[in-house]
Write an enzyme that holds these catalytic residues in place. Structure first.
Site, PDB file in Angstrom:
ATOM      1  N   SER A 173     150.596  74.933  10.298  1.00  0.00           N
ATOM      2  CA  SER A 173     151.405  73.896  10.929  1.00  0.00           C
ATOM      3  C   SER A 173     152.891  74.079  10.592  1.00  0.00           C
ATOM      4  O   SER A 173     153.747  73.788  11.428  1.00  0.00           O
ATOM      5  CB  SER A 173     150.925  72.505  10.507  1.00  0.00           C
ATOM      6  OG  SER A 173     150.989  72.368   9.112  1.00  0.00           O
TER       7      SER A 173
ATOM      8  N   GLY B  23     148.384  71.149   6.189  1.00  0.00           N
ATOM      9  CA  GLY B  23     147.772  71.629   4.949  1.00  0.00           C
ATOM     10  C   GLY B  23     146.330  72.076   5.119  1.00  0.00           C
ATOM     11  O   GLY B  23     145.574  72.145   4.152  1.00  0.00           O
TER      12      GLY B  23
ATOM     13  N   ASP C  62     151.539  84.090   9.965  1.00  0.00           N
ATOM     14  CA  ASP C  62     151.531  82.820  10.702  1.00  0.00           C
ATOM     15  C   ASP C  62     152.641  82.784  11.739  1.00  0.00           C
ATOM     16  O   ASP C  62     152.456  82.316  12.864  1.00  0.00           O
ATOM     17  CB  ASP C  62     151.709  81.648   9.724  1.00  0.00           C
ATOM     18  CG  ASP C  62     150.615  81.621   8.680  1.00  0.00           C
ATOM     19  OD1 ASP C  62     149.638  82.395   8.825  1.00  0.00           O
ATOM     20  OD2 ASP C  62     150.728  80.849   7.712  1.00  0.00           O
TER      21      ASP C  62
HETATM   22  C1  GLA Z   1     149.031  81.573   4.379  1.00  0.00           C
HETATM   23  C2  GLA Z   1     150.306  82.383   4.482  1.00  0.00           C
HETATM   24  C3  GLA Z   1     150.066  83.671   5.267  1.00  0.00           C
HETATM   25  C4  GLA Z   1     148.862  84.450   4.718  1.00  0.00           C
HETATM   26  C5  GLA Z   1     147.662  83.521   4.563  1.00  0.00           C
HETATM   27  C6  GLA Z   1     146.500  84.189   3.890  1.00  0.00           C
HETATM   28  O1  GLA Z   1     148.653  81.126   5.650  1.00  0.00           O
HETATM   29  O2  GLA Z   1     151.312  81.639   5.121  1.00  0.00           O
HETATM   30  O3  GLA Z   1     151.227  84.463   5.228  1.00  0.00           O
HETATM   31  O4  GLA Z   1     149.189  85.076   3.512  1.00  0.00           O
HETATM   32  O5  GLA Z   1     147.994  82.356   3.819  1.00  0.00           O
HETATM   33  O6  GLA Z   1     145.983  85.202   4.690  1.00  0.00           O
END
Ligand code: GLA
Length: 395
Positions: free
Chosen positions: A138, A133, A183
């Site tokens: 993660s 978080g 991510d």
């Molecule tokens: C989170 C989401 C990503 C992206 C970021 C903000 O990490 O999982 O897809 O949108 O927020 O850039």
């Protein structure tokens, strides 16, 4: 991470040797925040903190997972007596939804099979050192660790962009979090020593070497905010609304000059939606400039872009909290800091700073102390290394 300890845990728990070790890293986003779900540009890098699996393939479709860090999922109401160990167990061919971290591997299994992959099961011990978080992805790391493991035990090829898309589907559709693709792509396709420039529309990537003599420092505010999903989804909706107003598929298709021109012409637009759009439009431009600056080694201007990105996320996109603003302020006050900004979804979690390498240790120490004094909170501040995306070792 102590791999010996992980292997010993496997041997102790399952009474046999593990065969494969999987590592799937977290990521820190250098610049390009909230642009991924607007078909835009991002520049994350995988970090040297990861989720690890030690595993041994099985002949059936069962997964038995022993977590060194997390509580096991509650046993199913029927057949609980068959499962006396505190493992989390599921069968890939009879998946049912539940709650808790096990939904990530289940979602990955479901979407891999939906995409036509045949899966084998495995026994695994899982551990990791990515704070949860904190905006360091993660959950994507858990998804990719399992995708990588399934590929290894089921004998299919690791296709990073495809696996990233499947992991994203698992998160969107199985877990119900409407994240973008950043991510998962960072965790799947990054290269050691490099940041990953990603076009979130075409999924084209470029590995951009990090400039020499700088350190990337992650600054965890130690604040975590609940309700992040609803605020995140609200931003997504506002961006979609803005795209409709501009008559484009996504805000990626609006340039800074178009934004300024149209904004002057139109009347009666929602001020808040326009501010959201301004963040996305200017942030995409910042990412494109950042790539050129990294290639040219212009870290001074790169730092300025970090600062501009944070200010835009604070004022226009409104996804910072006071801990993040204080942390960024503390970082920027240090003379060795080129620039600092929040990273990830926001509302708490981490900031990232670009720091002169030779002063990095001093910087870590000074920022932790000033932040403690000003925010009354204990920060976790550390230098990060750009690492490889999800990978395998013989275990
Ligand atoms: C989170 C989401 C990503 C992206 C970021 C903000 O990490 O999982 O897809 O949108 O927020 O850039």
């Amino acid at each position: 991470m102590n791999i010996q300890h992980l292997k010993q845990s496997f041997a102790f728990h399952f009474n046999s040797e593990s065969k494969i070790i999987v590592r799937a890293p977290g990521r820190v986003n250098l610049i390009g925040e909230h642009t991924d779900y607007n078909d835009g540009f991002v520049l994350p890098m995988a970090i040297d903190r990861a989720v690890w699996l030690a595993l041994r393939p099985r002949d059936d479709g069962r997964l038995r997972i022993h977590s060194l860090d997390m509580q096991p999922a509650p046993p199913p109401s029927t057949g609980a007596q068959d499962n006396p160990t505190p493992d989390s167990v599921f069968e890939v061919h009879s998946l049912t939804k539940g709650s808790g971290w096990l939904e990530y591997p289940k979602g990955v299994a479901y979407h891999l099979m939906k995409a036509g992959y045949e899966l084998n099961g495995f026994d695994a011990v899982i551990t990791g050192d990515i704070p949860r978080g904190a905006g360091l992805a993660s959950s994507a790391a858990v998804e990719l660790a399992f995708a990588r493991a399934f590929a290894a035990v089921s004998g299919f090829e690791w296709d990073a962009p495809r696996m990233a898309q499947i992991a994203q589907k698992a998160e969107n559709e199985w877990v119900g979090v409407h994240c973008g693709i950043m991510d998962q792509m960072a965790g799947a396709a990054s290269k050691e020593g490099h940041a990953l420039f990603l076009d979130c529309r075409s999924l084209e990537i470029q590995h951009v070497p990090l400039p020499k003599s700088i350190s990337i420092v992650v600054l965890d505010t130690s604040t975590r905010r609940g309700l992040v999903n609803s605020a995140y989804n609200e931003r997504r909706t506002q961006c979609e609304e803005a795209a409709r107003w501009f008559g484009v598929k996504a805000l990626r298709d609006v340039s800074v000059s178009e934004f300024t021109r149209k904004r002057k012409e139109e009347r009666g637009w929602s001020e808040i939606v326009l501010r959201r759009a301004r963040h996305i439009v200017t942030e995409n431009a910042r990412v494109l400039e950042a790539i050129e600056l990294m290639k040219a080694g212009n870290v001074k201007r790169l730092g300025e872009l970090f600062n501009a990105s944070h200010d835009s996320l604070r004022d226009d996109f409104e996804v910072t909290n006071s801990a993040l603003n204080i942390m960024v302020e503390c970082a920027r006050e240090q003379s060795s800091c080129y620039g600092a900004r929040m990273t990830g979804a926001g509302f708490g979690g981490c900031a990232v700073a670009l720091v002169k390498e030779e002063n990095a240790a001093e910087f870590v120490h000074a920022v932790s102390a000033v932040y403690r004094q000003r925010a009354g909170l204990e920060a976790a501040v550390y230098v990060c290394k750009a690492s490889e995306g999800a990978s395998l070792m013989l275990g």
